[in-house]
Design a protein around this motif. Structure first.
Motif, PDB file in Angstrom:
ATOM      1  N   VAL A 137       0.861  -1.128  -0.022  1.00 53.06           N
ATOM      2  CA  VAL A 137       0.075  -0.131  -0.029  1.00 53.06           C
ATOM      3  C   VAL A 137       0.753   1.195   0.022  1.00 53.06           C
ATOM      4  CG1 VAL A 137      -1.648   1.294   1.345  1.00 53.06           C
ATOM      5  CG2 VAL A 137      -1.755  -1.223   1.482  1.00 53.06           C
ATOM      6  N   SER A 138       0.585   2.105  -0.697  1.00 48.92           N
ATOM      7  CA  SER A 138       1.412   3.421  -0.760  1.00 48.92           C
ATOM      8  C   SER A 138       0.383   4.551  -0.926  1.00 48.92           C
ATOM      9  CB  SER A 138       2.347   3.429  -2.034  1.00 48.92           C
ATOM     10  OG  SER A 138       1.631   3.483  -3.324  1.00 48.92           O
ATOM     11  N   ARG A 139       0.897   5.833  -0.450  1.00 50.31           N
ATOM     12  CA  ARG A 139       0.069   7.015  -0.439  1.00 50.31           C
ATOM     13  C   ARG A 139       0.948   8.234  -0.418  1.00 50.31           C
ATOM     14  NH1 ARG A 139      -3.292   3.692  -0.907  1.00 50.31           N
ATOM     15  NH2 ARG A 139      -5.028   3.397   0.314  1.00 50.31           N
ATOM     16  N   GLY A 152      -0.251  21.746   4.040  1.00 47.57           N
ATOM     17  CA  GLY A 152       0.592  22.340   4.975  1.00 47.57           C
ATOM     18  C   GLY A 152       2.085  22.688   4.619  1.00 47.57           C
ATOM     19  N   GLY A 153       2.369  22.790   3.285  1.00 53.57           N
ATOM     20  CA  GLY A 153       3.698  22.864   3.117  1.00 53.57           C
ATOM     21  C   GLY A 153       4.627  21.764   3.006  1.00 53.57           C
ATOM     22  N   TYR A 154       3.955  20.639   3.131  1.00 49.74           N
ATOM     23  CA  TYR A 154       4.911  19.419   3.100  1.00 49.74           C
ATOM     24  C   TYR A 154       4.169  18.312   2.144  1.00 49.74           C
ATOM     25  CZ  TYR A 154       6.817  20.753   7.546  1.00 49.74           C
ATOM     26  OH  TYR A 154       7.489  21.674   8.433  1.00 49.74           O
ATOM     27  N   GLU A 155       5.101  17.409   1.352  1.00 50.18           N
ATOM     28  CA  GLU A 155       4.701  16.569   0.597  1.00 50.18           C
ATOM     29  C   GLU A 155       5.091  14.962   1.374  1.00 50.18           C
ATOM     30  OE1 GLU A 155       5.201  15.565  -3.695  1.00 50.18           O
ATOM     31  OE2 GLU A 155       7.012  14.298  -2.764  1.00 50.18           O
ATOM     32  N   VAL A 156       4.118  14.296   1.827  1.00 49.39           N
ATOM     33  CA  VAL A 156       4.421  12.891   2.504  1.00 49.39           C
ATOM     34  C   VAL A 156       4.031  11.895   1.395  1.00 49.39           C
ATOM     35  CG1 VAL A 156       3.860  11.816   4.594  1.00 49.39           C
ATOM     36  CG2 VAL A 156       3.527  14.205   4.693  1.00 49.39           C
ATOM     37  N   ARG A 157       5.111  10.988   1.553  1.00 52.02           N
ATOM     38  CA  ARG A 157       4.922   9.652   0.896  1.00 52.02           C
ATOM     39  C   ARG A 157       4.990   8.527   1.643  1.00 52.02           C
ATOM     40  NH1 ARG A 157       5.986   9.894  -4.788  1.00 52.02           N
ATOM     41  NH2 ARG A 157       6.470  12.072  -5.529  1.00 52.02           N
ATOM     42  N   GLY A 158       4.137   7.724   1.692  1.00 57.58           N
ATOM     43  CA  GLY A 158       4.325   6.755   2.688  1.00 57.58           C
ATOM     44  C   GLY A 158       4.017   5.285   2.324  1.00 57.58           C
ATOM     45  N   TRP A 159       4.702   4.242   2.714  1.00 52.26           N
ATOM     46  CA  TRP A 159       4.246   2.910   2.268  1.00 52.26           C
ATOM     47  C   TRP A 159       4.235   1.952   3.311  1.00 52.26           C
ATOM     48  CZ3 TRP A 159       7.483  -1.149   2.072  1.00 52.26           C
ATOM     49  CH2 TRP A 159       8.904  -0.766   2.610  1.00 52.26           C
ATOM     50  N   TRP A 190       4.581   1.886   8.763  1.00 51.95           N
ATOM     51  CA  TRP A 190       4.587   2.824   7.764  1.00 51.95           C
ATOM     52  C   TRP A 190       6.116   3.356   7.678  1.00 51.95           C
ATOM     53  CZ3 TRP A 190       0.915   3.897   4.333  1.00 51.95           C
ATOM     54  CH2 TRP A 190      -0.387   3.659   4.438  1.00 51.95           C
ATOM     55  N   HIS A 191       6.451   3.306   6.278  1.00 48.62           N
ATOM     56  CA  HIS A 191       7.735   3.980   5.845  1.00 48.62           C
ATOM     57  C   HIS A 191       7.314   5.423   5.280  1.00 48.62           C
ATOM     58  CE1 HIS A 191       9.626   0.027   6.467  1.00 48.62           C
ATOM     59  NE2 HIS A 191       8.590  -0.561   6.286  1.00 48.62           N
ATOM     60  N   LEU A 192       8.002   6.363   5.651  1.00 44.16           N
ATOM     61  CA  LEU A 192       7.443   7.655   5.211  1.00 44.16           C
ATOM     62  C   LEU A 192       8.786   8.512   4.748  1.00 44.16           C
ATOM     63  CD1 LEU A 192       5.533   7.386   8.539  1.00 44.16           C
ATOM     64  CD2 LEU A 192       4.398   8.396   6.402  1.00 44.16           C
ATOM     65  N   LYS A 193       8.539   9.262   3.868  1.00 43.87           N
ATOM     66  CA  LYS A 193       9.541  10.555   3.382  1.00 43.87           C
ATOM     67  C   LYS A 193       8.546  11.801   3.464  1.00 43.87           C
ATOM     68  CE  LYS A 193      12.946   7.885   1.050  1.00 43.87           C
ATOM     69  NZ  LYS A 193      13.750   7.404   0.065  1.00 43.87           N
ATOM     70  N   VAL A 194       9.140  12.972   4.002  1.00 42.11           N
ATOM     71  CA  VAL A 194       8.556  13.986   4.276  1.00 42.11           C
ATOM     72  C   VAL A 194       9.385  14.854   3.561  1.00 42.11           C
ATOM     73  CG1 VAL A 194       7.698  15.635   5.760  1.00 42.11           C
ATOM     74  CG2 VAL A 194       7.332  13.292   6.298  1.00 42.11           C
ATOM     75  N   LYS A 195       9.001  15.895   2.718  1.00 38.35           N
ATOM     76  CA  LYS A 195       9.793  16.841   2.047  1.00 38.35           C
ATOM     77  C   LYS A 195       8.881  18.205   2.090  1.00 38.35           C
ATOM     78  CE  LYS A 195       9.749  16.694  -2.626  1.00 38.35           C
ATOM     79  NZ  LYS A 195      10.008  16.401  -3.852  1.00 38.35           N
TER      80      LYS A 195
END
Length: 90
Positions: free
Chosen positions: A9-11, A16-23, A31-36
């Motif tokens: 599953v990925s989202r 709010g000024g952030y891009e969040v990618r999670g899987w 959940w593994h996340l990258k916040v940019k």
């Protein structure tokens, strides 16, 4: 083409000024996340969240609230029954 298991599953969300990618995989509770930052594309942080707890690295309070809120939404979305074609139930 890369074959991903059905349990993958990925989202992606921008808020709010952030891009969040999670899987995650359904078998895992993590959940593994990258916040940019959308304002500074060079600034990116990676996190691993299990049962609402951050492993190893703790984000600032703004990122933490955003991440936990999104995970909550994503988990709720995953719990909704899927509408299979040809199902007798609606």
């Amino acid at each position: 083409m890369l074959h991903l298991p059905k349990s993958f599953v990925s989202r992606i969300c921008t808020f709010g000024g952030y891009e969040v990618r999670g899987w995650r995989y359904a078998e895992e509770a993590a959940w593994h996340l990258k916040v940019k930052s959308t304002h500074d594309s060079r600034r990116q942080n990676a996190y691993l969240v299990t049962d609402g707890e951050f492993n190893c690295r703790t984000p600032n309070i703004e990122e933490e609230m955003l991440i936990l809120g999104l995970i909550s939404e994503w988990e709720a979305e995953l719990l909704k029954p899927s509408k299979d074609v040809g199902s007798d139930h609606e």
